[in-house]
Design a protein around this motif. Structure first.
Motif, PDB file in Angstrom:
ATOM      1  N   GLN A  37       1.238  -0.545 -13.989  1.00 49.97           N
ATOM      2  CA  GLN A  37       2.511  -1.143 -14.379  1.00 49.97           C
ATOM      3  C   GLN A  37       3.314  -1.591 -13.163  1.00 49.97           C
ATOM      4  O   GLN A  37       4.534  -1.417 -13.086  1.00 49.97           O
ATOM      5  CB  GLN A  37       3.320  -0.162 -15.232  1.00 49.97           C
ATOM      6  CG  GLN A  37       2.634   0.170 -16.564  1.00 49.97           C
ATOM      7  CD  GLN A  37       3.440   1.129 -17.421  1.00 49.97           C
ATOM      8  OE1 GLN A  37       4.383   1.779 -16.945  1.00 49.97           O
ATOM      9  NE2 GLN A  37       3.068   1.226 -18.691  1.00 49.97           N
ATOM     10  N   GLY A  38       2.578  -2.149 -12.162  1.00 53.78           N
ATOM     11  CA  GLY A  38       3.219  -2.764 -11.006  1.00 53.78           C
ATOM     12  C   GLY A  38       3.683  -1.816  -9.927  1.00 53.78           C
ATOM     13  O   GLY A  38       4.393  -2.242  -8.998  1.00 53.78           O
ATOM     14  N   ALA A  39       3.297  -0.530  -9.983  1.00 53.96           N
ATOM     15  CA  ALA A  39       3.759   0.424  -8.971  1.00 53.96           C
ATOM     16  C   ALA A  39       2.663   1.431  -8.659  1.00 53.96           C
ATOM     17  O   ALA A  39       1.758   1.673  -9.467  1.00 53.96           O
ATOM     18  CB  ALA A  39       5.013   1.140  -9.464  1.00 53.96           C
ATOM     19  N   TRP A  40       2.764   2.017  -7.454  1.00 49.06           N
ATOM     20  CA  TRP A  40       1.812   3.039  -7.016  1.00 49.06           C
ATOM     21  C   TRP A  40       2.365   4.437  -7.288  1.00 49.06           C
ATOM     22  O   TRP A  40       3.569   4.676  -7.145  1.00 49.06           O
ATOM     23  CB  TRP A  40       1.538   2.909  -5.518  1.00 49.06           C
ATOM     24  CG  TRP A  40       0.737   1.706  -5.133  1.00 49.06           C
ATOM     25  CD1 TRP A  40       1.219   0.540  -4.619  1.00 49.06           C
ATOM     26  CD2 TRP A  40      -0.677   1.559  -5.231  1.00 49.06           C
ATOM     27  NE1 TRP A  40       0.191  -0.335  -4.384  1.00 49.06           N
ATOM     28  CE2 TRP A  40      -0.985   0.259  -4.753  1.00 49.06           C
ATOM     29  CE3 TRP A  40      -1.712   2.367  -5.685  1.00 49.06           C
ATOM     30  CZ2 TRP A  40      -2.285  -0.227  -4.708  1.00 49.06           C
ATOM     31  CZ3 TRP A  40      -3.007   1.888  -5.649  1.00 49.06           C
ATOM     32  CH2 TRP A  40      -3.289   0.612  -5.169  1.00 49.06           C
ATOM     33  N   SER A  41       1.449   5.348  -7.626  1.00 52.28           N
ATOM     34  CA  SER A  41       1.809   6.769  -7.732  1.00 52.28           C
ATOM     35  C   SER A  41       0.610   7.592  -7.275  1.00 52.28           C
ATOM     36  O   SER A  41      -0.543   7.184  -7.464  1.00 52.28           O
ATOM     37  CB  SER A  41       2.187   7.133  -9.172  1.00 52.28           C
ATOM     38  OG  SER A  41       1.101   6.898 -10.056  1.00 52.28           O
ATOM     39  N   SER A  94       0.833  -1.198   0.000  1.00 60.21           N
ATOM     40  CA  SER A  94       0.000   0.000   0.000  1.00 60.21           C
ATOM     41  C   SER A  94       0.868   1.248   0.000  1.00 60.21           C
ATOM     42  O   SER A  94       1.914   1.273   0.660  1.00 60.21           O
ATOM     43  CB  SER A  94      -0.910   0.008   1.237  1.00 60.21           C
ATOM     44  OG  SER A  94      -1.651   1.209   1.306  1.00 60.21           O
ATOM     45  N   PRO A  95       0.462   2.280  -0.719  1.00 57.08           N
ATOM     46  CA  PRO A  95       1.232   3.522  -0.691  1.00 57.08           C
ATOM     47  C   PRO A  95       1.021   4.328   0.584  1.00 57.08           C
ATOM     48  O   PRO A  95       1.671   5.353   0.787  1.00 57.08           O
ATOM     49  CB  PRO A  95       0.702   4.282  -1.907  1.00 57.08           C
ATOM     50  CG  PRO A  95      -0.709   3.814  -2.033  1.00 57.08           C
ATOM     51  CD  PRO A  95      -0.681   2.363  -1.633  1.00 57.08           C
ATOM     52  N   ALA A 107      -4.515   7.408  -5.062  1.00 53.22           N
ATOM     53  CA  ALA A 107      -3.329   6.820  -5.668  1.00 53.22           C
ATOM     54  C   ALA A 107      -3.746   5.822  -6.740  1.00 53.22           C
ATOM     55  O   ALA A 107      -4.823   5.225  -6.677  1.00 53.22           O
ATOM     56  CB  ALA A 107      -2.458   6.149  -4.611  1.00 53.22           C
ATOM     57  N   ARG A 108      -2.843   5.612  -7.717  1.00 52.30           N
ATOM     58  CA  ARG A 108      -3.095   4.697  -8.827  1.00 52.30           C
ATOM     59  C   ARG A 108      -2.023   3.616  -8.867  1.00 52.30           C
ATOM     60  O   ARG A 108      -0.820   3.898  -8.745  1.00 52.30           O
ATOM     61  CB  ARG A 108      -3.091   5.466 -10.152  1.00 52.30           C
ATOM     62  CG  ARG A 108      -3.387   4.594 -11.370  1.00 52.30           C
ATOM     63  CD  ARG A 108      -3.106   5.355 -12.654  1.00 52.30           C
ATOM     64  NE  ARG A 108      -3.510   4.590 -13.839  1.00 52.30           N
ATOM     65  CZ  ARG A 108      -3.161   4.908 -15.083  1.00 52.30           C
ATOM     66  NH1 ARG A 108      -2.401   5.991 -15.303  1.00 52.30           N
ATOM     67  NH2 ARG A 108      -3.566   4.164 -16.108  1.00 52.30           N
ATOM     68  N   TYR A 109      -2.481   2.362  -9.054  1.00 51.64           N
ATOM     69  CA  TYR A 109      -1.571   1.240  -9.266  1.00 51.64           C
ATOM     70  C   TYR A 109      -1.535   0.957 -10.763  1.00 51.64           C
ATOM     71  O   TYR A 109      -2.558   0.605 -11.370  1.00 51.64           O
ATOM     72  CB  TYR A 109      -2.068   0.005  -8.510  1.00 51.64           C
ATOM     73  CG  TYR A 109      -1.178  -1.210  -8.632  1.00 51.64           C
ATOM     74  CD1 TYR A 109      -0.133  -1.423  -7.741  1.00 51.64           C
ATOM     75  CD2 TYR A 109      -1.398  -2.150  -9.626  1.00 51.64           C
ATOM     76  CE1 TYR A 109       0.681  -2.545  -7.841  1.00 51.64           C
ATOM     77  CE2 TYR A 109      -0.596  -3.269  -9.754  1.00 51.64           C
ATOM     78  CZ  TYR A 109       0.448  -3.464  -8.850  1.00 51.64           C
ATOM     79  OH  TYR A 109       1.243  -4.574  -8.951  1.00 51.64           O
ATOM     80  N   ARG A 129     -11.838   3.456  -0.561  1.00 48.01           N
ATOM     81  CA  ARG A 129     -12.441   3.098  -1.825  1.00 48.01           C
ATOM     82  C   ARG A 129     -11.401   2.451  -2.727  1.00 48.01           C
ATOM     83  O   ARG A 129     -10.209   2.749  -2.655  1.00 48.01           O
ATOM     84  CB  ARG A 129     -13.009   4.329  -2.547  1.00 48.01           C
ATOM     85  CG  ARG A 129     -14.163   4.990  -1.834  1.00 48.01           C
ATOM     86  CD  ARG A 129     -15.457   4.206  -2.039  1.00 48.01           C
ATOM     87  NE  ARG A 129     -16.552   4.859  -1.371  1.00 48.01           N
ATOM     88  CZ  ARG A 129     -16.977   4.565  -0.149  1.00 48.01           C
ATOM     89  NH1 ARG A 129     -16.379   3.599   0.536  1.00 48.01           N
ATOM     90  NH2 ARG A 129     -17.996   5.204   0.390  1.00 48.01           N
ATOM     91  N   VAL A 130     -11.903   1.563  -3.627  1.00 51.79           N
ATOM     92  CA  VAL A 130     -11.056   1.008  -4.670  1.00 51.79           C
ATOM     93  C   VAL A 130     -11.866   0.982  -5.955  1.00 51.79           C
ATOM     94  O   VAL A 130     -13.067   0.712  -5.954  1.00 51.79           O
ATOM     95  CB  VAL A 130     -10.558  -0.408  -4.302  1.00 51.79           C
ATOM     96  CG1 VAL A 130     -11.720  -1.393  -4.146  1.00 51.79           C
ATOM     97  CG2 VAL A 130      -9.560  -0.911  -5.341  1.00 51.79           C
ATOM     98  N   GLU A 131     -11.227   1.301  -7.063  1.00 51.28           N
ATOM     99  CA  GLU A 131     -11.845   1.266  -8.391  1.00 51.28           C
ATOM    100  C   GLU A 131     -10.848   0.619  -9.346  1.00 51.28           C
ATOM    101  O   GLU A 131      -9.704   1.067  -9.464  1.00 51.28           O
ATOM    102  CB  GLU A 131     -12.189   2.678  -8.865  1.00 51.28           C
ATOM    103  CG  GLU A 131     -12.899   2.734 -10.193  1.00 51.28           C
ATOM    104  CD  GLU A 131     -14.331   2.216 -10.133  1.00 51.28           C
ATOM    105  OE1 GLU A 131     -14.875   1.855 -11.204  1.00 51.28           O
ATOM    106  OE2 GLU A 131     -14.916   2.196  -9.022  1.00 51.28           O
ATOM    107  N   VAL A 132     -11.279  -0.457 -10.004  1.00 50.46           N
ATOM    108  CA  VAL A 132     -10.409  -1.169 -10.937  1.00 50.46           C
ATOM    109  C   VAL A 132     -10.806  -0.758 -12.351  1.00 50.46           C
ATOM    110  O   VAL A 132     -11.839  -1.198 -12.873  1.00 50.46           O
ATOM    111  CB  VAL A 132     -10.514  -2.694 -10.747  1.00 50.46           C
ATOM    112  CG1 VAL A 132      -9.460  -3.400 -11.598  1.00 50.46           C
ATOM    113  CG2 VAL A 132     -10.338  -3.071  -9.278  1.00 50.46           C
ATOM    114  N   ALA A 133      -9.988   0.088 -12.963  1.00 53.84           N
ATOM    115  CA  ALA A 133     -10.297   0.595 -14.299  1.00 53.84           C
ATOM    116  C   ALA A 133     -10.043  -0.462 -15.360  1.00 53.84           C
ATOM    117  O   ALA A 133     -10.729  -0.491 -16.395  1.00 53.84           O
ATOM    118  CB  ALA A 133      -9.468   1.844 -14.585  1.00 53.84           C
TER     119      ALA A 133
END
Length: 578
Positions: free
Chosen positions: A140-144, A110-111, A136-138, A118-122
């Motif tokens: 390509q295998g990383a959080w930003s 987790s970042p 935050a967005r996950y 909340r979680v949203e899977v685009a």
């Protein structure tokens, strides 16, 4: 020729009951199909499958035919769940983030260490989370971090280039390259819908939709005292769940589901009741819609209602928290439960479809039940009475008693203050000197020659006389309130401390770590004793205690190891072998 040896029946295996459609975990199955007592807080649906999450790490899956529980690997509260394709994400307290790929759950880093709301899977591998203070967005295998600002946020998407963030007075849209900010005519809200670029937002009792230029109101709940809590869209129709709490406002509590077809909104489910009875109902928290017009409404205590396109179905529950439970091999039960106010009343479950009140049983603040079957039931609730299947018989002549235990149909024990014990053999009660003047208030027996009585002290009946329990200081006030066991070599006593009988002597057992006191106890065998304590629900496996992931604590245990039961609020669980 000698007859074959008699083999005592055992509790069914958990897998056997799971195959019947019961939800099972940690040696317990929810007896009435579809029940489970942990709060359910959020759900997501593919149309055919439904995922629901809630308290104590609860993760449930509907596969189109039945509910099953999947291991989450955590006991923290999970508050949101979403999916894209075959990938499912769930989030919750303490920065918990779970991801299901290829049919298996695993924890993601987790970042942030704070609660994830909340979680949203685009898209698979592209997930967004909201915490207090940012999004935050996950990818390509990383959080930003996409947004860092104080406040609470909601999320919604129709794809990786159409992700929406809702704050207190502003909304943001991610178009695949950056965020675009817009003002909102409401203060906070909840997203919903499936139309690309046109999310719905529920705020208070009104529902809005983005038109491409602004958020416009589409409809409002008929009564402005309701607040929309959840919304979902499938096959074009938008469903909303709204709630009105009493809270001293003068209103009765109410719940409402409204279905909007794009033109008009009409009610499809509602309930209302005095605010004082809210504890017995269970607030819905999440909506999940199915292909073909079906739906699930889920919420507190695991309450789950299913809409089949024309009517709602809900597994039957007791009308109140069960305090004392008496199960029968026929599949029926008698119970004592809390009613409005500090009173105990009686209930009977017919084994198939309905609870009904026992008008003759009630009006006191405590009670006991024992018996060998539906036509042999003893009730101690103010006075001692016996039900023979058609008639009540009172036993006022035996005086004031604290507990009653039916060893067999023709042999019953009862105990009370001052060390008093009375014994029924056949049709006559007789006094049985106990050798103690301390109050007695608990009984348990494995047979006519193995009866334990506890209270200020602990004593044993060997079929001929009472004697002090080996290993117990007879001068100490033990304050024993419960006794349980699985046979002559395994018994437990619960009082100011925990005591265990190993067939030779009673020895103290330390309570689960972090707990000074426990309140309920039931033993199914040397490696399966269960206790409810200050901080949770625990299992003794013969070596030590393990916390079980139940939200809240069971209220009562009953039965034998081969058919043991637990009352969990207004629901029932059955013991099973792993």
């Amino acid at each position: 020729m000698q007859p074959p040896p008699q083999v005592e029946a055992q509790a069914p295996r958990c897998a056997e009951l799971s195959e019947q459609g019961l939800l099972c975990h940690d040696s317990w199955c929810w007896e009435l199909q579809g029940q489970q007592g942990n709060d359910l807080l959020a759900a997501t649906s593919t149309g055919k499958e439904v995922w629901a999450v809630g308290a104590a790490g609860t993760l449930l899956r509907w596969d189109g035919k039945r509910w099953s529980r999947e291991p989450s690997g955590t006991s923290v509260t999970l508050v949101d769940v979403d999916h894209s394709g075959d990938e499912v994400w769930a989030v919750g307290a303490e920065g918990t983030i779970l991801r299901r790929t290829r049919g298996q759950w695993h924890a993601e880093s987790s970042p942030s260490p704070v609660d994830v709301h909340r979680v949203e899977v685009a898209a698979p591998g592209d997930a967004w989370i909201a915490v207090a203070g940012g999004v935050a967005r996950y990818h390509q295998g990383a959080w930003s971090w996409v947004l860092r600002a104080a406040g609470d946020y909601d999320l919604w998407s129709s794809g990786p280039d159409d992700v929406w963030i809702l704050g207190e007075r502003k909304a943001y849209r991610w178009d695949g390259s950056g965020l675009h900010e817009m003002e909102t005519p409401f203060f906070r809200g909840r997203f919903g819908g499936t139309e690309r670029g046109r999310p719905f937002v529920a705020s208070e009792h009104e529902v809005y939709q983005w038109t491409g230029e602004a958020f416009e109101q589409r409809f409002a709940i008929p009564n402005s005292t309701f607040t929309v809590e959840a919304l979902a869209q499938h096959d074009g129709d938008l469903w909303v769940f709204a709630n009105r709490g009493g809270g001293g406002s003068g209103w009765d509590d109410g719940r409402l589901v409204v279905r909007w077809d794009g033109t008009t909104a009409h009610e499809v489910w509602s309930e209302s009741f005095p605010a004082s009875s809210q504890w017995s109902s269970g607030m819905p928290r999440a909506l999940a819609l199915l292909d073909g017009g079906g739906a699930f409404l889920m919420g507190e205590r695991g309450r789950t209602l299913r809409w089949d396109g024309s009517s709602w179905f809900e597994p039957p529950r007791a009308p109140g928290d069960i305090d004392v439970l008496l199960p029968f091999d026929t599949g029926g039960y008698w119970a004592l439960h809390w009613t409005r106010g500090p009173w105990i009343s009686g209930l009977q479950w017919d084994g198939t479809s309905a609870w009904r009140p026992l008008e003759q049983v009630g009006g006191f603040t405590s009670g006991r039940l024992t018996g060998t079957g539906p036509e042999d039931i003893w009730v101690l609730i103010g006075r001692l009475s016996r039900w023979d299947g058609s008639t009540w018989h009172g036993y006022d002549d035996v005086g004031v008693l604290r507990d009653v235990y039916s060893v067999t149909r023709d042999e019953v024990w009862a105990v009370g203050d001052g060390g008093r014990a009375v014994h029924l053999q056949g049709d006559a009660w007789t006094e049985a000197p106990t050798g103690t003047t301390g109050d007695l208030q608990a009984l348990w027996a494995s047979g006519p020659k193995d009866v334990w009585a506890g209270g200020a002290t602990l004593i044993h009946w060997n079929g001929e006389a009472w004697s002090p329990a080996p290993g117990i200081d007879a001068t100490e006030d033990l304050r024993i309130t419960q006794l349980s066991g699985s046979g002559p070599g395994e018994a437990w006593a619960l009082g100011t401390r925990l005591h265990r009988w190993d067939g030779k002597a009673w020895r103290d057992v330390a309570p689960p770590r972090g707990n000074e006191r426990c309140w309920e106890l039931w033993s199914a065998g040397p490696a399966a004793t269960f206790a409810t304590c200050e901080k949770g629900f625990y299992r003794w496996d013969g070596r030590g205690w393990t916390a079980l992931p139940f939200h809240g604590r069971p209220g009562a245990f009953a039965g034998k190891a081969k058919r043991g039961y637990m009352a969990y609020g207004d629901a029932l669980l059955r013991y099973c072998r792993e």
